[in-house]
Design a protein around this motif. Structure first.
Motif, short mmCIF file in Angstrom:
data_model
loop_
_atom_site.label_atom_id
_atom_site.label_comp_id
_atom_site.label_asym_id
_atom_site.label_seq_id
_atom_site.Cartn_x
_atom_site.Cartn_y
_atom_site.Cartn_z
N THR A 1 0.83 -1.21 0.00
CA THR A 1 0.00 0.00 0.00
C THR A 1 0.86 1.26 0.00
N TRP A 2 2.11 1.14 0.40
CA TRP A 2 2.99 2.31 0.52
C TRP A 2 3.84 2.55 -0.73
N CYS A 3 3.65 1.70 -1.74
CA CYS A 3 4.46 1.82 -2.95
C CYS A 3 3.72 1.20 -4.12
N ASP A 4 3.71 1.89 -5.27
CA ASP A 4 3.08 1.32 -6.47
C ASP A 4 3.96 0.24 -7.08
N THR B 1 8.63 5.64 -2.74
CA THR B 1 7.41 5.37 -1.98
C THR B 1 6.36 6.43 -2.30
N LYS B 2 5.11 6.15 -1.91
CA LYS B 2 4.03 7.11 -2.14
C LYS B 2 4.27 8.39 -1.34
N TYR C 1 -1.66 18.17 -1.07
CA TYR C 1 -0.52 17.47 -0.48
C TYR C 1 -0.14 17.99 0.89
N GLU D 1 6.60 10.34 -3.35
CA GLU D 1 5.90 10.91 -4.51
C GLU D 1 5.18 12.20 -4.11
N GLU D 2 4.53 12.19 -2.97
CA GLU D 2 3.83 13.39 -2.51
C GLU D 2 4.82 14.51 -2.21
N ARG E 1 1.05 9.61 -12.37
CA ARG E 1 0.33 8.79 -11.39
C ARG E 1 -0.43 9.65 -10.39
N GLN E 2 0.15 10.76 -10.02
CA GLN E 2 -0.42 11.57 -8.94
C GLN E 2 -1.49 12.56 -9.41
N ILE F 1 5.81 9.88 -12.09
CA ILE F 1 5.15 10.15 -10.81
C ILE F 1 4.04 11.19 -11.00
#
Length: 411
Positions: free
Chosen positions: A91-94, A100-101, A409, A104-105, A136-137, A133
């Motif tokens: 859940t913490w990484c695609d 990591t997510k 964010y 990314e943020e 994705r975001q 990224i």
């Protein structure tokens, strides 16, 4: 290193080892606390362990300005039904992500009002990784589920290239709470393209639109009328002002050329800065400005008359009249100008008559395109900062990030 804990509280991981590599990066060897994953074929939970995949390194947020990497051996689970093995998903990484997510943020926050190249250099992460990224975001088009009302829509354009070529249509919205959003960047400003997008707005959201502010481009005006009706479309008062100030400027230029020939140098020098004096509100004029204006009126009665009519029109727009009263005043203004014999406003009067209904709609709620013009300035800065942008999707992503990024964010 024994006191280091994972930032951002990734509860599903446990640190089993902590080291620093030769570059000074912090390496955290971690294991997952999860005991199952969903089968990639049937989707059912798989709980039986079936070995490990190749260890992976994922970059996490920094600690004390040191890069942090999570090193983990993903567990493989065998499905009891399919008899197939599936690598654990986190859940913490695609899947196949290099960061990591949380990272990314962090990168998205860094990208607000900045460039991909700058963030790439500062964080020592490849340009292509940051672009992936970003994709994705941030959505490449509007997500209507994020909106409860649109209230006021603004339509304008911006040139994608130097020399005012390849216009892009920018459609924005301002909610009841004055929240500004970009809802579309379209690759041309044709009526068909604008209308198609406006019709794509969900019906429930379309009902929340009270005004559509635009300039006098027919493609915008008639597309908006066909979707929202004549009463909703407002032609911006500042574009109207531009239309009647242009002929006044042309008359000023021609009169000043004449006076330069006819007057002595000392007398002509008293008429300095007339362009700005004629554009100022009367209440903002200094005593020196008023004397210069009186002198200009003396030498050019024609310019005095034209300037007086322009001021009267400005006064009509500044007064808090009803729509019906404003239309009557505009009609009377047209009649007086046409009887006066001054013909410099002839083209403007044709435009005023053509769009009278939409111009008069301004007086219902005094809506204007000020927020659109402010957004255009932001876009121009963004274009210069990024040395141009490649596609309408990238325009949309970067505008969304600049306008909504801090809230999205956590800043």
């Amino acid at each position: 290193m024994s006191d280091i804990t994972l930032p951002l509280d990734i509860k599903s991981l446990e640190i089993i080892k902590q080291t620093i590599d030769t570059k000074g990066n912090i390496i955290l060897d971690v294991v997952s606390k999860c005991t199952e994953t969903n089968c990639h074929k049937c989707g059912k939970p798989a709980t039986r362990r079936d070995g490990y995949s190749t260890p992976i390194m994922v970059e996490h947020t920094k600690i004390l300005e040191k890069k942090v990497y999570l090193r983990i051996k993903p567990v493989r689970y065998k499905c009891a039904d399919c008899k197939l093995s599936t690598t654990e998903q986190y859940t913490w990484c695609d899947r196949n992500a290099k960061v990591t997510k949380a990272m990314e943020e962090y990168l998205m926050r860094s990208l607000i009002n900045s460039t991909v190249e700058d963030v790439s250099r500062k964080e020592r992460i490849s340009y292509k990784t940051i672009i992936r990224i970003l994709d994705r975001q941030v959505n490449k088009e509007v997500d209507w589920s994020q909106y409860s009302d649109l209230e006021t829509i603004g339509i304008d354009e911006i040139s994608d290239k130097k020399g005012y070529q390849d216009y892009l249509a920018i459609i924005s919205a301002k909610s009841r709470l004055d929240e500004l959003s970009v809802i579309a960047v379209l690759n041309n400003r044709t009526k068909a393209n604008i209308k198609s997008f406006l019709e794509s707005i969900p019906k429930e959201l379309r009902k929340t639109v009270k005004s559509v502010c635009t300039d006098m481009w027919d493609g915008y005006v008639y597309a908006a009328i066909e979707v929202f009706g004549k009463q909703a479309v407002v032609i911006d008062r500042f574009h109207v002002a531009k239309q009647y100030r242009e002929p006044l400027d042309k008359l000023r230029i021609s009169e000043m050329k004449r006076l330069k020939i006819e007057l002595s140098d000392s007398e002509y020098s008293k008429l300095n800065n007339m362009m700005w004096i004629l554009r100022k509100k009367h209440e903002c004029l200094t005593e020196a400005d008023k004397k210069s204006l009186e002198l200009l009126y003396k030498y050019s009665p024609k310019l005095k008359q034209a300037h007086t009519y322009a001021l009267k029109l400005t006064h009509i727009f500044n007064a808090h009249s009803t729509r019906k009263s404003a239309m009557a005043q505009l009609d009377r203004w047209i009649v007086k100008v046409e009887k006066s014999g001054i013909n410099i406003f002839a083209t403007f009067i044709k435009t005023l008559k053509k769009y009278m209904g939409q111009i008069a709609n301004y007086f219902k709620a005094r809506k204007n395109s000020g927020f659109v013009e402010g957004l255009n300035n932001k876009i121009k800065v963004m274009k210069r900062r990024c040395y141009g942008l490649g596609s309408v999707q990238t325009y949309f992503q970067r505008l969304w990030l600049d306008l909504k990024g801090y809230a999205a964010y956590g800043l």
